[in-house]
Write a protein that holds these residues in place. Structure first.
Motif, PDB file in Angstrom:
ATOM      1  N   ILE A  30       0.845  -1.185   0.000  1.00 59.08           N
ATOM      2  CA  ILE A  30       0.000   0.000   0.000  1.00 59.08           C
ATOM      3  C   ILE A  30       0.885   1.241   0.000  1.00 59.08           C
ATOM      4  CG2 ILE A  30      -1.660   1.289   1.414  1.00 59.08           C
ATOM      5  CD1 ILE A  30      -2.425  -1.535   2.603  1.00 59.08           C
ATOM      6  N   ALA A  32       0.649   5.216   0.854  1.00 59.59           N
ATOM      7  CA  ALA A  32      -0.177   6.296   1.430  1.00 59.59           C
ATOM      8  C   ALA A  32       0.549   7.612   1.141  1.00 59.59           C
ATOM      9  CB  ALA A  32      -0.397   6.045   2.914  1.00 59.59           C
ATOM     10  N   GLY A  33       1.174   8.216   2.146  1.00 55.26           N
ATOM     11  CA  GLY A  33       1.910   9.464   1.899  1.00 55.26           C
ATOM     12  C   GLY A  33       3.281   9.233   1.274  1.00 55.26           C
ATOM     13  N   GLY A  34       3.764   8.009   1.352  1.00 53.86           N
ATOM     14  CA  GLY A  34       5.037   7.647   0.730  1.00 53.86           C
ATOM     15  C   GLY A  34       6.274   8.101   1.488  1.00 53.86           C
ATOM     16  N   HIS A  35       6.089   8.734   2.638  1.00 53.09           N
ATOM     17  CA  HIS A  35       7.246   9.323   3.313  1.00 53.09           C
ATOM     18  C   HIS A  35       8.043   8.347   4.173  1.00 53.09           C
ATOM     19  CE1 HIS A  35       6.624  13.065   1.505  1.00 53.09           C
ATOM     20  NE2 HIS A  35       7.424  13.723   2.331  1.00 53.09           N
ATOM     21  N   SER A  36       7.574   7.124   4.300  1.00 53.75           N
ATOM     22  CA  SER A  36       8.411   6.067   4.872  1.00 53.75           C
ATOM     23  C   SER A  36       8.710   5.024   3.800  1.00 53.75           C
ATOM     24  CB  SER A  36       7.720   5.389   6.062  1.00 53.75           C
ATOM     25  OG  SER A  36       7.685   6.271   7.153  1.00 53.75           O
ATOM     26  N   LEU A  37       7.694   4.705   3.001  1.00 54.04           N
ATOM     27  CA  LEU A  37       7.863   3.634   2.010  1.00 54.04           C
ATOM     28  C   LEU A  37       8.842   4.032   0.904  1.00 54.04           C
ATOM     29  CD1 LEU A  37       7.122   0.882   0.970  1.00 54.04           C
ATOM     30  CD2 LEU A  37       5.076   1.844  -0.099  1.00 54.04           C
ATOM     31  N   HIS A  78      -0.722  14.362   8.708  1.00 55.85           N
ATOM     32  CA  HIS A  78      -0.250  14.916   9.983  1.00 55.85           C
ATOM     33  C   HIS A  78      -0.681  16.390  10.082  1.00 55.85           C
ATOM     34  CE1 HIS A  78       2.030  11.269   9.929  1.00 55.85           C
ATOM     35  NE2 HIS A  78       3.006  11.708   9.163  1.00 55.85           N
ATOM     36  N   GLY A 102       8.492  15.380  12.067  1.00 52.69           N
ATOM     37  CA  GLY A 102       9.312  15.810  10.930  1.00 52.69           C
ATOM     38  C   GLY A 102       9.281  17.303  10.687  1.00 52.69           C
ATOM     39  N   GLY A 110       2.645  13.010   4.799  1.00 49.74           N
ATOM     40  CA  GLY A 110       2.565  11.800   5.633  1.00 49.74           C
ATOM     41  C   GLY A 110       1.191  11.673   6.273  1.00 49.74           C
ATOM     42  N   THR A 111       0.748  10.435   6.476  1.00 54.10           N
ATOM     43  CA  THR A 111      -0.592  10.191   7.013  1.00 54.10           C
ATOM     44  C   THR A 111      -0.510   9.456   8.349  1.00 54.10           C
ATOM     45  OG1 THR A 111      -0.830   8.012   5.969  1.00 54.10           O
ATOM     46  CG2 THR A 111      -1.467   9.951   4.643  1.00 54.10           C
ATOM     47  N   ASP A 124       6.018   8.938  16.117  1.00 56.83           N
ATOM     48  CA  ASP A 124       5.330   9.643  17.205  1.00 56.83           C
ATOM     49  C   ASP A 124       3.911   9.130  17.469  1.00 56.83           C
ATOM     50  OD1 ASP A 124       7.245  11.906  17.960  1.00 56.83           O
ATOM     51  OD2 ASP A 124       7.187  12.056  15.783  1.00 56.83           O
ATOM     52  N   LEU A 167      -5.507  -0.487   6.975  1.00 59.85           N
ATOM     53  CA  LEU A 167      -5.941   0.272   8.154  1.00 59.85           C
ATOM     54  C   LEU A 167      -6.839   1.387   7.624  1.00 59.85           C
ATOM     55  CD1 LEU A 167      -5.797   1.110  11.143  1.00 59.85           C
ATOM     56  CD2 LEU A 167      -3.661   2.295  10.621  1.00 59.85           C
ATOM     57  N   GLY A 192      14.829  14.169  13.088  1.00 55.45           N
ATOM     58  CA  GLY A 192      13.602  14.687  13.712  1.00 55.45           C
ATOM     59  C   GLY A 192      12.776  13.606  14.382  1.00 55.45           C
TER      60      GLY A 192
HETATM   61  C1  LIG Z   1      12.589  13.509   6.546  1.00 55.86           C
HETATM   62  C2  LIG Z   1      11.545  12.731   7.317  1.00 55.86           C
HETATM   63  C3  LIG Z   1      11.345  12.999   8.641  1.00 55.86           C
HETATM   64  C4  LIG Z   1      10.370  12.292   9.387  1.00 55.86           C
HETATM   65  N1  LIG Z   1      10.213  12.582  10.689  1.00 55.86           N
HETATM   66  C5  LIG Z   1       9.290  11.892  11.410  1.00 55.86           C
HETATM   67  C6  LIG Z   1       9.071  12.166  12.796  1.00 55.86           C
HETATM   68  O1  LIG Z   1       9.684  13.051  13.386  1.00 55.86           O
HETATM   69  N2  LIG Z   1       8.134  11.430  13.438  1.00 55.86           N
HETATM   70  C7  LIG Z   1       7.390  10.446  12.833  1.00 55.86           C
HETATM   71  O2  LIG Z   1       6.559   9.811  13.475  1.00 55.86           O
HETATM   72  N3  LIG Z   1       7.564  10.188  11.519  1.00 55.86           N
HETATM   73  C8  LIG Z   1       8.486  10.876  10.801  1.00 55.86           C
HETATM   74  N4  LIG Z   1       8.646  10.593   9.464  1.00 55.86           N
HETATM   75  C9  LIG Z   1       7.797   9.559   8.847  1.00 55.86           C
HETATM   76  C10 LIG Z   1       6.504  10.170   8.345  1.00 55.86           C
HETATM   77  O3  LIG Z   1       5.703  10.534   9.454  1.00 55.86           O
HETATM   78  C11 LIG Z   1       5.725   9.220   7.452  1.00 55.86           C
HETATM   79  O4  LIG Z   1       4.755   9.999   6.832  1.00 55.86           O
HETATM   80  C12 LIG Z   1       5.017   8.080   8.118  1.00 55.86           C
HETATM   81  O5  LIG Z   1       5.856   7.295   8.917  1.00 55.86           O
HETATM   82  C13 LIG Z   1       4.417   7.112   7.111  1.00 55.86           C
HETATM   83  O6  LIG Z   1       3.232   7.633   6.619  1.00 55.86           O
HETATM   84  P1  LIG Z   1       2.967   7.686   5.073  1.00 55.86           P
HETATM   85  O7  LIG Z   1       1.557   8.130   4.895  1.00 55.86           O
HETATM   86  O8  LIG Z   1       4.016   8.504   4.427  1.00 55.86           O
HETATM   87  O9  LIG Z   1       3.041   6.137   4.672  1.00 55.86           O
HETATM   88  P2  LIG Z   1       3.832   5.334   3.500  1.00 55.86           P
HETATM   89  O10 LIG Z   1       5.270   5.724   3.500  1.00 55.86           O
HETATM   90  O11 LIG Z   1       3.084   5.520   2.232  1.00 55.86           O
HETATM   91  O12 LIG Z   1       3.626   3.877   4.036  1.00 55.86           O
HETATM   92  C14 LIG Z   1       4.344   3.385   5.162  1.00 55.86           C
HETATM   93  C15 LIG Z   1       4.039   1.894   5.335  1.00 55.86           C
HETATM   94  O13 LIG Z   1       2.720   1.698   5.810  1.00 55.86           O
HETATM   95  C16 LIG Z   1       1.939   0.949   4.861  1.00 55.86           C
HETATM   96  N5  LIG Z   1       0.631   1.617   4.839  1.00 55.86           N
HETATM   97  C17 LIG Z   1       0.404   2.928   4.597  1.00 55.86           C
HETATM   98  N6  LIG Z   1      -0.892   3.238   4.778  1.00 55.86           N
HETATM   99  C18 LIG Z   1      -1.494   2.087   5.165  1.00 55.86           C
HETATM  100  C19 LIG Z   1      -2.831   1.765   5.523  1.00 55.86           C
HETATM  101  N7  LIG Z   1      -3.813   2.688   5.551  1.00 55.86           N
HETATM  102  N8  LIG Z   1      -3.111   0.480   5.857  1.00 55.86           N
HETATM  103  C20 LIG Z   1      -2.139  -0.460   5.863  1.00 55.86           C
HETATM  104  N9  LIG Z   1      -0.853  -0.212   5.546  1.00 55.86           N
HETATM  105  C21 LIG Z   1      -0.536   1.050   5.191  1.00 55.86           C
HETATM  106  C22 LIG Z   1       2.701   1.011   3.563  1.00 55.86           C
HETATM  107  O14 LIG Z   1       2.473  -0.122   2.752  1.00 55.86           O
HETATM  108  C23 LIG Z   1       4.137   1.071   4.059  1.00 55.86           C
HETATM  109  O15 LIG Z   1       4.586  -0.208   4.375  1.00 55.86           O
HETATM  110  C24 LIG Z   1       9.590  11.295   8.728  1.00 55.86           C
HETATM  111  C25 LIG Z   1       9.788  11.027   7.369  1.00 55.86           C
HETATM  112  C26 LIG Z   1      10.750  11.734   6.667  1.00 55.86           C
HETATM  113  C27 LIG Z   1      10.911  11.436   5.196  1.00 55.86           C
END
Ligand SMILES: Cc1cc2nc3c(=O)[nH]c(=O)nc-3n(C[C@H](O)[C@H](O)[C@H](O)COP(=O)(O)OP(=O)(O)OC[C@H]3O[C@@H](n4cnc5c(N)ncnc54)[C@H](O)[C@@H]3O)c2cc1C
Length: 289
Positions: A30, A32-37, A78, A102, A110-111, A124, A167, A192
């Motif tokens: 999946i 979502a916001g792509g910021h971890s994947l 967020h 972040g 990010g979501t 967090d 989720l 961060g």
């Molecule tokens: C520079 C930087 C700094 C950051 N700093 C912080 C910080 O200080 N604190 C913090 O908590 N985070 C931080 N993050 C992470 C950020 O909060 C991400 O947005 C978050 O961890 C993942 O959310 P996403 O929507 O980007 O998910 P994605 O990256 O799209 O997905 C993350 C994972 O979850 C799965 N997934 C996503 N949505 C669902 C769903 N609805 N159901 C089931 N599985 C799902 C995906 O398949 C993947 O495996 C940072 C990221 C970056 C790039």
């Protein structure tokens, strides 16, 4: 680095997304916001063959207030949580936690669902949803189920979600009565992320003693956890600097604490105790105020 090649699907309904995931159980992930994947894919730590982007599915981003709970769609960013006037009024721990994630770009994309599903040990949201006693609503091709936050975070980057489940929603009991909260975080200076993050949701009884306390801890161990010993030490107590310090000393009881280049195990345990004390003190002051 450049990610390995992958197919991209952007379904517009939850049903279509679930069927794509069911048809590609080992290959699809999946998005979502792509910021971890995406960072993980660029490092080739993740190499999904198919990305199922759930960003075009309507009605996955919302914040709703019901009689006794708050429902948050998994695709709520967020920033939407940080800036919600409704949450600032009825559950201020959520915007306070969101504001510390972040930077602006991360918070805009990010979501909450992605962050919780990712179960980053330094994320967090896990600490906040544990402290608030939230429930996760997961949906799969065979229907929906709810999972308590306490049972959701299984280990490092591992949750109770089954393969193919999405989720869909986070449900938070609406804080009521003499309620106070706090999120205290030691930010890693480079990323961060939380070196230590402590979320406290505290309720005072009519006589101003501690009726209940929820304490969620992130950054310390391989997954976020509930500091049960701290909660037990607070319950029923008349709060003051001594009782709060004594309870906070239990912040890492029975926990294998992480150690890395930035923070040794001992330093992390110490930070956890100090920041638990600060979080309880702030929550207490807010509840009493
Ligand atoms: C520079 C930087 C700094 C950051 N700093 C912080 C910080 O200080 N604190 C913090 O908590 N985070 C931080 N993050 C992470 C950020 O909060 C991400 O947005 C978050 O961890 C993942 O959310 P996403 O929507 O980007 O998910 P994605 O990256 O799209 O997905 C993350 C994972 O979850 C799965 N997934 C996503 N949505 C669902 C769903 N609805 N159901 C089931 N599985 C799902 C995906 O398949 C993947 O495996 C940072 C990221 C970056 C790039």
């Amino acid at each position: 680095m450049i990610p390995a090649q992958f197919d991209y699907e952007a379904p517009t309904t939850l049903d279509d997304a679930l069927h794509l995931l069911a048809a590609n159980p080992d290959d699809a992930k999946i998005l979502a916001g792509g910021h971890s994947l995406l960072p993980a894919m660029k490092l080739r730590l993740a190499q999904p063959v198919m990305l199922v982007d759930i960003g075009r599915i309507k009605d996955l981003a919302y914040i709703r207030e019901d009689a006794d709970q708050i429902s948050i769609g998994a695709m709520t960013t967020h920033y939407q949580l940080e800036s919600s006037a409704l949450l600032k009024k009825i559950c201020p721990l959520l915007p306070e936690c969101a504001a510390q994630i972040g930077d602006v770009q991360v918070r805009n994309k990010g979501t909450i669902g992605g962050s919780i599903a990712h179960s980053d040990p330094a994320g967090d949201w896990p600490a906040a949803v544990i402290a608030l006693g939230a429930q996760m609503v997961a949906v799969g091709v065979n229907g929906e189920r709810t999972i308590k936050a306490d049972d959701f975070f299984v280990d490092l980057l591992t949750t109770a979600l089954s393969p193919g489940e999405i989720l869909r929603e986070i449900r938070v009991p609406k804080p009521a009565g003499r309620f106070g909260h706090s999120y205290q975080k030691v930010r890693h200076p480079a990323s961060g992320f939380a070196v230590v993050g402590i979320a406290v949701a505290l309720k005072l009884a009519a006589n101003a003693s501690c009726e209940s306390a929820g304490v969620g801890v992130t950054g310390v161990a391989s997954k976020a956890y509930r500091a049960t010993a701290v909660e037990q030490a607070l319950k029923g107590q008349s709060l003051n600097d001594q009782t709060i310090a004594a309870a906070s000393a239990h912040a890492t009881d029975d926990v294998d604490a992480n150690s890395d280049l930035y923070a040794s195990e001992d330093y992390r345990r110490q930070l956890a105790q100090v920041y638990t004390r600060r979080a309880i003190q702030e929550a207490w002051a807010r509840a009493a105020g």
